[in-house]
Enzyme design. Structure first.
Site, PDB file in Angstrom:
ATOM      1  CD  GLU A 236      -7.035 -52.387 -11.010  1.00  0.00           C
ATOM      2  OE1 GLU A 236      -7.785 -52.917 -11.843  1.00  0.00           O
ATOM      3  OE2 GLU A 236      -6.624 -52.978  -9.998  1.00  0.00           O
ATOM      4  CD  GLU A 339      -8.380 -52.288  -5.783  1.00  0.00           C
ATOM      5  OE1 GLU A 339      -8.798 -51.217  -6.264  1.00  0.00           O
ATOM      6  OE2 GLU A 339      -8.576 -53.390  -6.332  1.00  0.00           O
TER       7      GLU A 339
END
Length: 488
Positions: A236, A339
């Site tokens: 991220e 994810e």
């Protein structure tokens, strides 16, 4: 049903009693279709006992143009698309710690349930964290502060729980587990905010040290008998979190890869280790892909682009089409889900049907838009949705109650299993198209030639439908809020 021959098939049945689940191996009398003229159906459905249960076989009969009011799922094996890599989950510190708090027999049950294809759902992909992440009980790195030469690098922390857990998973999978690793943050002293948490950026003077850090990790894991199939550059990279995080613009990530990480991996003999970029949400995936892939010096190091599903905070439709744009523009690059999970843990929601439906909806749409594989977030969490050192608790498909020693299977486990148990690595996606929006569908042709069609009924309406292929159709049924895998 017509012309059904019978054979004994061994499978796994999960019977629910409250929030606890007991597993038993059963032998069902179910139809076999050796002549390829019948479709075998496995179903998981709300308000029933069906959990990856063999629910019958239906015969194909001649069928021309369907009528307008008939609901049909059309399958065309002659049109093939991306190859299927596999499905799996993250083997985090939290998962490993929870695993070793369970009784031995429950540990073995979990391994079988996830990694055995015959008795479980056959995971072939796994992810783990480089340095600590939010789902670690403590913050840690592998070097002493200020050691830019990395002479102090060691993975002793991981040898207590995480590496033994990964090795158990590898063994349970028959050593068919592709493990990739992701950092949430470099050590604090390498960052401009001097903090592993709260974003910050990697200082340019540490680019070379951080590039070498990945190679050290890979080689130390390999010394422990844990091969690393791939890495992502940063988990991220656009999220400033209260847990471990680090920010890169697309240009910064591209330049770190092409000028530091890529050349270092090659120099250290790791050119065959896969490198995955982005590792964040669908919303910005095209801009990031364009920045990486239009630069040939960066693109040559990239196996694929990873993505998560957390972009939709407003209750709208997830941005599935953004994957299609990447697949259309860069068909030679792999699109890989790295994810996703159900957030905001609440133990009263273990049986909430929406948990599984979120997985089914995402997986079907993402496969249809070019995804090659799917990696769930934590494979196992405890009864509190952790452990987690910043109280960012969430759901896993399976929870281990460390007080009672029981395993709790949410329906997300079964929804994922409708894909992972039946679609085999190397399968090719084929066309599967529904005539009504309540039925979502995707399909694959396995290397052995068998066709696997997944049909999800996201409505509360019991829906009969025809599975139609090349002028033949089998009359099937989609129960309310169900997912079925059809094989022929």
């Amino acid at each position: 049903m017509k012309g059904i021959s019978l054979v004994l098939i061994t499978g796994v049945l999960f019977s629910f009693s409250g929030n606890k689940t007991e597993t038993e191996i059963i032998t069902d009398t179910v139809p076999l279709f050796p002549n390829g003229n019948k479709v075998m159906v496995y179903t998981t459905a709300d308000s029933t006992n069906y959990r990856l249960t063999a629910t019958g076989a239906f015969e194909f009969n001649d069928k021309g143009q369907p009528f307008e009011n008939e609901i049909t799922v059309f399958v065309d094996p002659s049109k093939t698309f991306q190859a299927f890599l596999g499905i799996g989950a993250a083997l985090t510190d939290a998962s490993a710690e929870t695993f070793y708090k369970l009784p031995k027999e429950k540990q073995q049950e979990l391994l079988t349930a996830y990694f055995n294809r015959e008795k479980g759902i056959g995971y072939t992909v796994a992810r783990t964290n480089i340095n600590s992440c939010d789902f670690s009980s403590d913050m840690y790195t592998y070097v002493q502060d200020g050691d830019r030469s990395l002479k102090s690098f060691n993975i002793e922390h991981d040898k207590k729980f995480k590496i033994p857990f990964i090795k158990e998973a590898m063994k349970a999978s028959g050593n068919k587990l592709n493990l990739f690793a992701s950092p949430w943050s470099p050590p604090s002293w390498m960052k401009d905010n001097n903090d592993m948490l709260h974003g910050g950026k990697l200082k340019p003077e540490f680019y070379n040290s951080w590039a070498m850090y990945y190679t050290k990790f890979i080689k130390e894991y390999e010394k422990e008998g844990v091969p690393v199939w791939g890495i992502t550059i940063q988990n991220e990279p656009m999220a400033k979190q209260k847990w471990e995080s680090c920010i890169y613009t697309a240009e910064e990530e591209r330049d770190f890869l092409k000028n530091h990480l890529g050349p270092t991996m090659v120099k250290e003999g790791l050119k065959n280790t896969k490198i995955i970029v982005w590792d964040h949400n669908r919303d910005m995936i095209y801009q990031r892909a364009q920045t990486y892939f239009k630069d040939p010096e960066a693109a040559k190091y990239i196996w694929g682009i990873g993505f998560h599903w957390y972009e939709d905070w407003s209750g709208g439709t997830p941005m599935y089409d953004n994957l299609r744009r990447v697949h259309e523009a860069y068909p030679d690059k792999n699109i890989f889900f790295t994810e996703g999970c159900a957030e905001s843990f609440d133990s009263s929601r273990y049986n909430a049907w929406v948990l599984g439906e979120e997985y089914g909806r995402s997986m079907i749409n993402d496969f249809n838009n070019g995804m090659v594989g799917f990696t769930d977030w934590n494979i196992l969490l405890d009864e509190k949705g952790g452990p987690n050192h910043v109280q960012n608790f969430c759901f896993a498909p399976v929870h281990g109650d460390t007080k009672t020693g029981q395993l709790i299977y949410t329906n997300a486990y079964y929804y994922i299993g409708h894909f992972s148990k039946f679609i085999k690595p190397g399968a090719k996606r084929i066309i599967s198209s529904s005539s009504r929006s309540q039925l979502l569908t995707t399909a694959f042709k396995n290397p052995d030639g068998k066709i696997v069609v997944v049909v999800m009924n996201q409505s509360s309406i019991k829906t009969p439908f025809n599975l139609w292929i090349n002028g033949k159709a089998a009359e099937c049924m989609a129960l309310p809020h169900s997912i079925s895998t059809l094989i022929f």
